[in-house]
Design a protein around this motif. Structure first.
Motif, mmCIF file in Angstrom:
data_model
loop_
_atom_site.group_PDB
_atom_site.id
_atom_site.type_symbol
_atom_site.label_atom_id
_atom_site.label_comp_id
_atom_site.label_asym_id
_atom_site.label_seq_id
_atom_site.Cartn_x
_atom_site.Cartn_y
_atom_site.Cartn_z
ATOM 1 N N GLU A 134 -0.265 -3.609 10.676
ATOM 2 C CA GLU A 134 -0.259 -5.021 11.009
ATOM 3 C C GLU A 134 0.810 -5.785 10.249
ATOM 4 O O GLU A 134 1.037 -6.964 10.494
ATOM 5 C CB GLU A 134 -1.630 -5.639 10.724
ATOM 6 N N ILE A 135 1.437 -5.158 9.283
ATOM 7 C CA ILE A 135 2.478 -5.832 8.517
ATOM 8 C C ILE A 135 3.792 -5.107 8.779
ATOM 9 O O ILE A 135 4.000 -4.009 8.318
ATOM 10 C CB ILE A 135 2.161 -5.806 7.013
ATOM 11 N N GLN B 126 -0.612 0.389 7.292
ATOM 12 C CA GLN B 126 -0.241 -1.023 7.242
ATOM 13 C C GLN B 126 0.438 -1.450 8.540
ATOM 14 O O GLN B 126 1.457 -2.127 8.559
ATOM 15 C CB GLN B 126 0.700 -1.274 6.051
ATOM 16 N N GLU C 74 -10.521 -16.431 8.420
ATOM 17 C CA GLU C 74 -10.810 -15.078 8.875
ATOM 18 C C GLU C 74 -12.198 -15.046 9.515
ATOM 19 O O GLU C 74 -13.058 -15.900 9.248
ATOM 20 C CB GLU C 74 -10.751 -14.113 7.688
ATOM 21 N N ASN D 110 0.859 -1.175 0.000
ATOM 22 C CA ASN D 110 0.000 0.000 0.000
ATOM 23 C C ASN D 110 0.893 1.222 0.000
ATOM 24 O O ASN D 110 1.962 1.222 0.599
ATOM 25 C CB ASN D 110 -0.917 0.017 1.225
ATOM 26 N N THR E 224 -0.952 -9.600 -4.376
ATOM 27 C CA THR E 224 -2.333 -9.722 -3.910
ATOM 28 C C THR E 224 -3.021 -10.834 -4.686
ATOM 29 O O THR E 224 -2.873 -10.944 -5.912
ATOM 30 C CB THR E 224 -3.092 -8.401 -4.089
ATOM 31 N N ILE F 115 -2.746 -11.151 0.932
ATOM 32 C CA ILE F 115 -1.416 -10.670 0.593
ATOM 33 C C ILE F 115 -0.482 -11.861 0.760
ATOM 34 O O ILE F 115 -0.453 -12.485 1.820
ATOM 35 C CB ILE F 115 -0.974 -9.513 1.490
ATOM 36 N N LYS G 27 -1.514 -13.363 4.376
ATOM 37 C CA LYS G 27 -2.311 -12.526 5.262
ATOM 38 C C LYS G 27 -3.616 -12.205 4.564
ATOM 39 O O LYS G 27 -3.637 -11.635 3.479
ATOM 40 C CB LYS G 27 -1.592 -11.225 5.617
ATOM 41 N N GLN G 28 -4.729 -12.595 5.183
ATOM 42 C CA GLN G 28 -6.040 -12.343 4.595
ATOM 43 C C GLN G 28 -6.513 -10.952 4.992
ATOM 44 O O GLN G 28 -6.506 -10.584 6.157
ATOM 45 C CB GLN G 28 -7.054 -13.396 5.063
ATOM 46 N N ILE G 29 -6.944 -10.170 4.002
ATOM 47 C CA ILE G 29 -7.362 -8.792 4.269
ATOM 48 C C ILE G 29 -8.822 -8.549 3.912
ATOM 49 O O ILE G 29 -9.324 -7.448 4.126
ATOM 50 C CB ILE G 29 -6.464 -7.782 3.520
ATOM 51 N N GLN G 30 -9.500 -9.578 3.375
ATOM 52 C CA GLN G 30 -10.928 -9.423 3.086
ATOM 53 C C GLN G 30 -11.592 -10.789 3.106
ATOM 54 O O GLN G 30 -10.987 -11.792 2.718
ATOM 55 C CB GLN G 30 -11.149 -8.775 1.708
#
Length: 400
Positions: A27-28, A25, A326, A19, A41, A394, A372-375
């Motif tokens: 969390e990363i 960001q 998630e 991003n 992605t 990601i 890493k799941q973002i949605q």
């Protein structure tokens, strides 16, 4: 502008961050990214289409969410792309139907990607330029370039077309999985292969089972498992679903290339670096039908999830040990009346034997590091008695 909604990256040295706004960001951490890795992605979806042939005018842009995001890789899994009758079960592939789904996917992906490029080009053309030999200076407009390039330069004025190509697709009876990637990324995706496991009639036929895809992105192996597990809403039916999972993990074998001694490719699902499992897992809810309907009506998702079979089996270590999902914040995806927003059997006039309790049959889970799941969401399509689910990840990959 819509183009600014693309999931972008920026580069710090050789460290890629998914991003342009680093502060968001949190969390990363930078420590997670080595200089020899890139991030990508990945969009993943699963949809049981109930044997319905897609109409020619079916618009998949809502499912793919191309209005808001464009990812690097798209993985779409389907169940029941053909009716599960005897004729289809004995004929594992129907190229006409799978080709039609691929055509619709291609149209939706490339229509939006070209539109994004055109919007950026229009902005560039409208921007005032600095005159030769002096004149009023303007801030240079920044555009994305090929996002997998080591020589990534956000100040380039050249815009590549983000066209997508099918890397691999495979059908087994009603199961179908198809993988798409940006054209400029395709050169870095190698060794695509598929493996099918039938778990249906006699424990072998393809009305239930899995189709799995394996490939290598740069030096990182990826595996995507699209499944349709045993159905049934009676207590104890979950054990057959657990058995299906064990069979798929045991019996899925990818062919090993003859010439790859330095970097052996994984032949089993769990030997891959990044693994995502999607499909109609068919796990139900441990509650009476009337109680489930009432909780659904009041949108008591957390209460329902306390009685979700998959979560219960995971907690007890009976299936998918070490896998992740998630948090679910959407309504159950099954079972709906055809072309309706009403759950099947919600009518008080229906006989009890015909009713089906709502459930989160359609799921996306993952295993391993580097993801890493973002949605995680569902899509409101009325094409079948299931609602499709989708996720964005990601994923880290080692450079070639």
């Amino acid at each position: 502008m819509a183009a600014r909604k693309i999931l972008r990256r920026r580069v710090i040295g050789n460290i890629f961050i998914p991003n342009k706004n680093l502060d968001s960001q949190t969390e990363i951490s930078l420590q997670e990214y080595s200089v020899a890795q890139q991030t990508f992605t990945v969009f993943v979806s699963s949809w049981n289409v109930g044997g319905v042939v897609p109409p020619d005018n079916l618009n998949l842009e809502e499912l793919l969410d191309t209005e808001n995001t464009i990812t690097d890789i798209y993985v779409l899994g389907f169940q029941e792309i053909v009716p599960l009758n005897a004729g289809n079960i004995l004929a594992p592939e129907n190229s006409h139907i799978s080709s039609k789904w691929n055509s619709l996917i291609k149209a939706a992906l490339n229509k939006r990607s070209k539109l994004v490029v055109n919007e950026e080009e229009e902005e560039t053309q409208k921007a005032p330029q600095k005159a030769d030999g002096g004149g009023e200076a303007t801030t240079q407009r920044i555009h994305p370039v090929k996002m997998n390039s080591n020589a990534m330069d956000w100040r380039s004025t050249r815009i590549p077309e983000l066209e997508f190509e099918c890397i691999i697709s495979k059908q087994m009876v009603g199961l179908f999985i198809t993988v798409w990637a940006r054209r400029d990324l395709c050169a870095y995706i190698t060794h695509p292969t598929a493996s099918c496991v039938g778990c249906g009639i006699l424990g072998r036929l393809g009305n239930k089972g899995s189709v799995s895809i394996s490939f290598r992105l740069h030096e990182t192996s990826f595996c995507f498992v699209c499944c349709h597990l045993a159905s049934g809403g009676k207590e104890g039916d979950e054990r057959q679903r657990n058995t299906n999972v064990a069979d798929i993990l045991t019996r899925t074998v990818f062919p090993a290339p003859q010439r790859n001694h330095h970097h052996p490719l994984p032949t089993k699902i769990l030997h891959h670096d990044r693994i995502i499992w999607l499909g109609d897992l068919n796990y139900r809810i441990y509650l009476p039908e009337a109680t489930t309907q009432s909780l659904v009506k009041n949108k008591e998702w957390r209460m329902l999830l306390r009685h979700d079979q998959l979560k219960a089996e995971l907690a007890k270590g009976r299936v998918f040990e070490g896998w992740h999902e998630e948090e679910i914040e959407f309504a159950p995806t099954y079972k709906y009346d055809q072309n309706s927003d009403d759950y099947y059997g919600s009518s008080h006039n229906m006989k009890a034997t015909r009713k089906r309790s709502p459930a989160w049959c359609d799921r996306i889970i993952w295993f391993g590091k580097g993801l890493k799941q973002i949605q995680y969401s569902r899509v409101e399509s009325r094409l079948s008695d299931h609602r499709p689910v989708r996720a964005i990840f990601i994923a880290r990959a080692k450079e070639s």
